[in-house]
Design a protein around this motif. Structure first.
Motif, mmCIF file in Angstrom:
data_model
loop_
_atom_site.group_PDB
_atom_site.id
_atom_site.type_symbol
_atom_site.label_atom_id
_atom_site.label_comp_id
_atom_site.label_asym_id
_atom_site.label_seq_id
_atom_site.Cartn_x
_atom_site.Cartn_y
_atom_site.Cartn_z
ATOM 1 N N SER A 128 0.624 -1.239 -0.034
ATOM 2 C CA SER A 128 0.194 0.079 0.454
ATOM 3 C C SER A 128 1.301 0.983 -0.462
ATOM 4 N N LEU A 129 -0.096 2.070 -0.229
ATOM 5 C CA LEU A 129 0.698 3.428 -0.176
ATOM 6 C C LEU A 129 1.493 3.857 1.074
ATOM 7 N N ALA A 130 1.022 3.287 2.225
ATOM 8 C CA ALA A 130 1.982 3.843 3.892
ATOM 9 C C ALA A 130 2.420 3.034 3.816
ATOM 10 N N GLN A 131 2.288 1.512 3.622
ATOM 11 C CA GLN A 131 3.715 0.511 3.612
ATOM 12 C C GLN A 131 4.523 1.260 2.641
ATOM 13 N N THR A 132 4.847 1.544 1.692
ATOM 14 C CA THR A 132 6.163 2.117 0.796
ATOM 15 C C THR A 132 6.096 3.189 1.530
ATOM 16 N N TRP A 140 10.193 5.415 7.645
ATOM 17 C CA TRP A 140 10.802 5.944 9.244
ATOM 18 C C TRP A 140 11.726 4.686 8.953
ATOM 19 N N ALA A 141 11.831 5.256 10.225
ATOM 20 C CA ALA A 141 13.287 4.456 11.032
ATOM 21 C C ALA A 141 12.860 3.303 12.029
ATOM 22 N N ASN A 142 11.978 3.961 11.833
ATOM 23 C CA ASN A 142 10.808 3.012 13.369
ATOM 24 C C ASN A 142 9.774 2.821 12.664
ATOM 25 N N LYS A 143 9.554 1.464 12.064
ATOM 26 C CA LYS A 143 8.418 1.372 11.695
ATOM 27 C C LYS A 143 6.956 1.209 12.309
ATOM 28 N N THR A 144 7.117 0.563 13.148
ATOM 29 C CA THR A 144 5.961 0.367 14.837
ATOM 30 C C THR A 144 5.857 2.366 14.897
ATOM 31 N N ALA A 145 6.956 3.009 15.177
ATOM 32 C CA ALA A 145 5.594 3.974 14.767
ATOM 33 C C ALA A 145 5.691 5.159 14.270
ATOM 34 N N GLY A 146 5.963 4.779 12.826
ATOM 35 C CA GLY A 146 5.174 5.080 11.788
ATOM 36 C C GLY A 146 4.003 4.654 11.341
ATOM 37 N N PHE A 147 3.418 2.935 12.149
ATOM 38 C CA PHE A 147 2.813 2.894 11.396
ATOM 39 C C PHE A 147 1.728 2.741 12.951
ATOM 40 N N LEU A 148 2.035 3.774 15.010
ATOM 41 C CA LEU A 148 1.402 4.223 15.228
ATOM 42 C C LEU A 148 0.432 5.515 15.254
ATOM 43 N N VAL A 149 1.830 6.348 14.457
ATOM 44 C CA VAL A 149 1.409 7.998 13.631
ATOM 45 C C VAL A 149 0.699 7.829 12.477
ATOM 46 N N MET A 150 0.758 6.869 11.855
ATOM 47 C CA MET A 150 -0.480 7.092 10.634
ATOM 48 C C MET A 150 -1.404 6.091 11.576
ATOM 49 N N ALA A 151 -1.883 5.335 12.229
ATOM 50 C CA ALA A 151 -3.260 4.929 12.965
ATOM 51 C C ALA A 151 -3.957 6.105 13.133
ATOM 52 N N VAL A 152 -3.057 6.968 13.471
ATOM 53 C CA VAL A 152 -3.690 7.931 15.029
ATOM 54 C C VAL A 152 -4.228 9.345 13.991
ATOM 55 N N ASN A 182 -3.820 -4.698 7.286
ATOM 56 C CA ASN A 182 -3.504 -4.354 9.107
ATOM 57 C C ASN A 182 -3.848 -2.841 9.231
ATOM 58 N N LEU A 183 -2.825 -2.021 8.958
ATOM 59 C CA LEU A 183 -3.355 -0.642 8.938
ATOM 60 C C LEU A 183 -4.246 0.039 8.998
ATOM 61 N N ALA A 184 -5.186 -0.492 7.954
ATOM 62 C CA ALA A 184 -6.739 -0.576 7.227
ATOM 63 C C ALA A 184 -7.255 0.097 9.665
ATOM 64 N N VAL A 185 -7.576 -1.771 9.138
ATOM 65 C CA VAL A 185 -8.230 -2.229 10.260
ATOM 66 C C VAL A 185 -7.411 -1.898 11.799
#
Length: 193
Positions: A9-13, A19-31, A69-72
């Motif tokens: 997806s765009l967000a994964q790309t 983002w060096a820290n993928k988990t932080a990127g995931f959390l920021v995008m979810a918020v 995963n990120l959308a859900v």
């Protein structure tokens, strides 16, 4: 760059690239996505036959841009905020009781739609407005089915169809087209960057 854009997806790309820290990127995008859903639910657009919110447009766009995963996770975060009583939904009401009201089935449908659309986005379908439009249409049918089924238990099938489906079909078709075209356009811009 072309290998990075081959799948996902765009967000994964974006997260993989920025983002060096993928988990932080995931959390920021979810918020950020949950904030987008909140804002979209508060916007009322004059439309025929009823005014529409942009809530489903946000669900469609998040699914298409974020992947499964990120959308859900984003939609679940949004629903958890509403369950906790935060004023994230279209009206002022929130909290656990909101989920057993007339919109409960539609809210459950948002999660399923995010899953369906996000799965297609993970396969690279969001690069094509036509493919993504078809997937979003199918996901929207699921939202309507779940919303109608739940609303039918509260007010009966005929009223649920008349008041919970028919007035929203035209607006949702417009939102499907906007989401599919917008996400595929972002992919085209991203490829040039």
């Amino acid at each position: 760059m072309s290998n990075t854009l081959a799948n996902g997806s765009l967000a994964q790309t974006f997260i993989a690239r920025e983002w060096a820290n993928k988990t932080a990127g995931f959390l920021v995008m979810a918020v950020l996505g949950s904030l987008l859903l909140t804002i979209a639910s508060k916007i009322q657009v004059p439309f025929f036959p009823v005014p529409m919110t942009l809530q489903t447009l946000a669900v469609f766009a998040i699914g298409a841009a974020y992947g499964r995963n990120l959308a859900v996770a984003t939609v679940l975060l949004y629903l958890a905020q509403g369950f906790a009583g935060l004023p994230v939904f279209a009206g002022a009401a929130a909290g656990p009781a909101y989920f057993i009201g007339g919109t409960g089935g539609y809210l459950a449908g948002f999660v399923v739609a995010a899953f369906i659309i996000g799965t297609a986005a993970d396969k690279g379908w969001s690069k094509s407005a036509i493919k993504m439009g078809g997937v979003i249409l199918a996901a929207d049918v699921v939202i309507f089915m779940l919303g109608f089924a739940w609303l039918s238990t509260l007010i009966g099938a005929e009223k649920a169809f008349t008041f919970g489906v028919v007035p929203f079909v035209l607006g949702d078709l417009v939102k499907i087209a906007i989401a599919a075209l917008a996400v595929s356009a972002v992919w085209k811009v991203w490829k040039r960057a």
